[in-house]
Design a protein around this motif. Sequence first.
Motif, mmCIF file in Angstrom:
data_model
loop_
_atom_site.group_PDB
_atom_site.id
_atom_site.type_symbol
_atom_site.label_atom_id
_atom_site.label_comp_id
_atom_site.label_asym_id
_atom_site.label_seq_id
_atom_site.Cartn_x
_atom_site.Cartn_y
_atom_site.Cartn_z
ATOM 1 N N MET A 1 10.503 12.530 47.028
ATOM 2 C CA MET A 1 9.766 11.266 47.404
ATOM 3 C C MET A 1 8.664 11.153 46.368
ATOM 4 S SD MET A 1 8.999 12.077 51.688
ATOM 5 C CE MET A 1 8.014 10.429 51.625
ATOM 6 N N ASN A 2 8.349 10.012 45.822
ATOM 7 C CA ASN A 2 7.473 9.619 44.834
ATOM 8 C C ASN A 2 6.081 9.695 45.373
ATOM 9 O OD1 ASN A 2 7.188 6.861 45.853
ATOM 10 N ND2 ASN A 2 8.829 6.018 44.692
ATOM 11 N N SER A 3 5.004 9.455 44.814
ATOM 12 C CA SER A 3 3.540 9.509 45.677
ATOM 13 C C SER A 3 3.566 8.304 46.290
ATOM 14 C CB SER A 3 2.738 9.562 44.319
ATOM 15 O OG SER A 3 2.772 8.518 43.407
ATOM 16 N N ALA A 4 3.842 7.186 45.882
ATOM 17 C CA ALA A 4 3.639 5.743 46.537
ATOM 18 C C ALA A 4 4.516 6.114 48.101
ATOM 19 C CB ALA A 4 4.298 4.653 46.104
ATOM 20 N N ASP A 5 5.565 6.539 48.253
ATOM 21 C CA ASP A 5 6.265 6.949 49.503
ATOM 22 C C ASP A 5 5.488 7.860 50.336
ATOM 23 O OD1 ASP A 5 8.275 5.109 49.081
ATOM 24 O OD2 ASP A 5 9.762 6.614 48.245
ATOM 25 N N ILE A 6 4.862 8.971 49.701
ATOM 26 C CA ILE A 6 4.224 9.824 50.275
ATOM 27 C C ILE A 6 2.866 9.354 51.069
ATOM 28 C CG2 ILE A 6 2.807 12.073 50.200
ATOM 29 C CD1 ILE A 6 4.811 12.826 47.933
ATOM 30 N N THR A 7 2.293 8.302 50.122
ATOM 31 C CA THR A 7 1.027 7.775 50.757
ATOM 32 C C THR A 7 1.462 6.855 51.859
ATOM 33 O OG1 THR A 7 -0.028 7.771 48.632
ATOM 34 C CG2 THR A 7 -0.788 6.255 50.191
ATOM 35 N N THR A 8 2.529 6.101 51.825
ATOM 36 C CA THR A 8 2.799 5.177 52.793
ATOM 37 C C THR A 8 3.171 6.070 54.204
ATOM 38 O OG1 THR A 8 3.975 3.703 51.365
ATOM 39 C CG2 THR A 8 4.762 3.563 53.446
ATOM 40 N N VAL A 9 4.013 7.104 53.855
ATOM 41 C CA VAL A 9 4.296 8.031 55.096
ATOM 42 C C VAL A 9 2.801 8.517 55.935
ATOM 43 C CG1 VAL A 9 5.239 9.876 55.886
ATOM 44 C CG2 VAL A 9 6.703 8.471 54.541
ATOM 45 N N LYS A 10 1.933 8.884 54.967
ATOM 46 C CA LYS A 10 0.817 9.483 55.459
ATOM 47 C C LYS A 10 0.204 8.442 56.277
ATOM 48 C CE LYS A 10 0.029 13.151 52.255
ATOM 49 N NZ LYS A 10 -0.884 13.843 51.232
ATOM 50 N N VAL A 144 14.043 18.082 54.909
ATOM 51 C CA VAL A 144 12.874 17.745 55.912
ATOM 52 C C VAL A 144 11.934 18.555 55.569
ATOM 53 C CG1 VAL A 144 12.576 18.334 58.464
ATOM 54 C CG2 VAL A 144 14.442 16.745 57.674
ATOM 55 N N TYR A 145 12.272 20.061 55.232
ATOM 56 C CA TYR A 145 11.130 21.061 54.767
ATOM 57 C C TYR A 145 10.416 20.501 53.581
ATOM 58 C CZ TYR A 145 8.852 25.155 52.899
ATOM 59 O OH TYR A 145 7.932 26.021 52.667
ATOM 60 N N ASN A 146 10.932 20.063 52.665
ATOM 61 C CA ASN A 146 10.365 19.139 51.593
ATOM 62 C C ASN A 146 9.214 18.307 51.959
ATOM 63 O OD1 ASN A 146 11.699 20.995 49.733
ATOM 64 N ND2 ASN A 146 13.105 19.364 49.390
ATOM 65 N N PHE A 147 9.987 17.372 52.944
ATOM 66 C CA PHE A 147 8.929 16.222 53.615
ATOM 67 C C PHE A 147 7.883 16.638 54.125
ATOM 68 C CE2 PHE A 147 8.040 13.531 57.316
ATOM 69 C CZ PHE A 147 7.987 12.316 56.617
ATOM 70 N N ILE A 148 7.882 17.641 54.864
ATOM 71 C CA ILE A 148 6.833 18.216 55.608
ATOM 72 C C ILE A 148 5.767 18.867 54.641
ATOM 73 C CG2 ILE A 148 6.195 20.319 57.280
ATOM 74 C CD1 ILE A 148 8.529 19.785 58.831
ATOM 75 N N ASP A 149 6.578 19.456 53.626
ATOM 76 C CA ASP A 149 5.558 19.892 52.384
ATOM 77 C C ASP A 149 5.038 18.995 51.633
ATOM 78 O OD1 ASP A 149 4.621 22.173 50.631
ATOM 79 O OD2 ASP A 149 6.520 21.938 49.236
ATOM 80 N N PHE A 150 5.683 17.941 51.370
ATOM 81 C CA PHE A 150 5.073 16.744 50.725
ATOM 82 C C PHE A 150 3.717 16.171 51.495
ATOM 83 C CE2 PHE A 150 9.389 15.329 49.088
ATOM 84 C CZ PHE A 150 9.224 15.914 48.031
ATOM 85 N N LEU A 151 3.832 16.479 52.751
ATOM 86 C CA LEU A 151 2.548 15.840 53.662
ATOM 87 C C LEU A 151 1.641 16.967 53.547
ATOM 88 C CD1 LEU A 151 4.438 14.275 56.675
ATOM 89 C CD2 LEU A 151 3.577 13.123 54.518
ATOM 90 N N GLY A 152 1.991 18.126 52.817
ATOM 91 C CA GLY A 152 0.877 19.360 52.978
ATOM 92 C C GLY A 152 0.688 20.088 54.348
#
Length: 338
Positions: A1-10, A144-152
């Motif tokens: 996921m790029n930073s924009a997508d992470i920001t959107t999900v958050k 999904v593990y990475n996804f949770i990690d991206f969210l910190g």
Amino acid sequence: MNSADITTVKSILSKPQKIAIIPHRNPDGDAMGSCLALHGFLSKKGHTVAVIAPNDYPKFLKWMPGNDSVINFERENPKAKEVIDTATVIFTLDFNDLSRVGQMESILQDAKADFIMIDHHQQPSDYAKVTYSDVTMSSTCEMVYNFIDFLGETDQIDADIATNLYTGIMTDTGSFKYRSTSSKTHRVVAELIDKGADNMEIHREVFDTNSPSRLHLLGVALSNMVILPEYRTAYITLTQDELDQYDFKKGDTEGFVNYGLTLEGIIFALIFIEHREEGIIKISLRSVGDFSVNEFARAHFNGGGHNNAAGGRSELGMEETIARFNEILKSYKNKLNP
């Protein structure tokens, strides 16, 4: 996921949402493991979450934490439709085109929710607001593990979430033997064990709970195996009558196709399974090395998947399908003998 997508999900997950999580039709260990793990994680964050499986799945996956809450679309249609109609966010896991959900396709196409896709198959469609697609990943569970990690928020992974993620990674990597199993995969798995995943018990639940009829069916499958050494290929056939004789249950043929690849010199293995009710021959394809079963399935059997693991189908009868396959195989002799 790029930073924009992470920001959107958050941003999306910063307020309570009604969330539906959808795996593909005939969900496997990676599909159910990723959905149940994400369900556990999002529930802990205060969202209203439901997993909707398009249809039933194997008994050897039904011990997984959270399984009792899964909604079966075929059996609980009104409830499933209501969840989708009222959802504000829909996660689609382990598939990347809405055609993979069978009867649910039109309902998802009409849904008003924001879609978030997490998947590791090739050629994703563009229906999602956020698409996390990575074909190099071992499994959707690792993603999904990475996804949770991206969210910190990996600190939110408890023993149940870890168990579901481990199950999906283990099953989709062939117990960690496929090429997609990276050093990162092993580091993730080590973290999951540290968080409470009991690797020995998970393996036992998935692989060591066979019924006598399933082992008898495996015997029939192996006796039906045809070996074509000149094409470095082996295939298995199972007719509906053979399935019925041994009281076939969903998931009973899981892994049968891999036996062909245990033969010395074989790099391409298939299983052809008759589904009389659907009027098709279901095909699972596996390979080792550079021979792409994804390309083979897409070109000839209305399917696709990964380079070394794919699925397809034929609307011909078994004899006609095998005859067609043998004819097609002739043009691949050089690719199978580089």
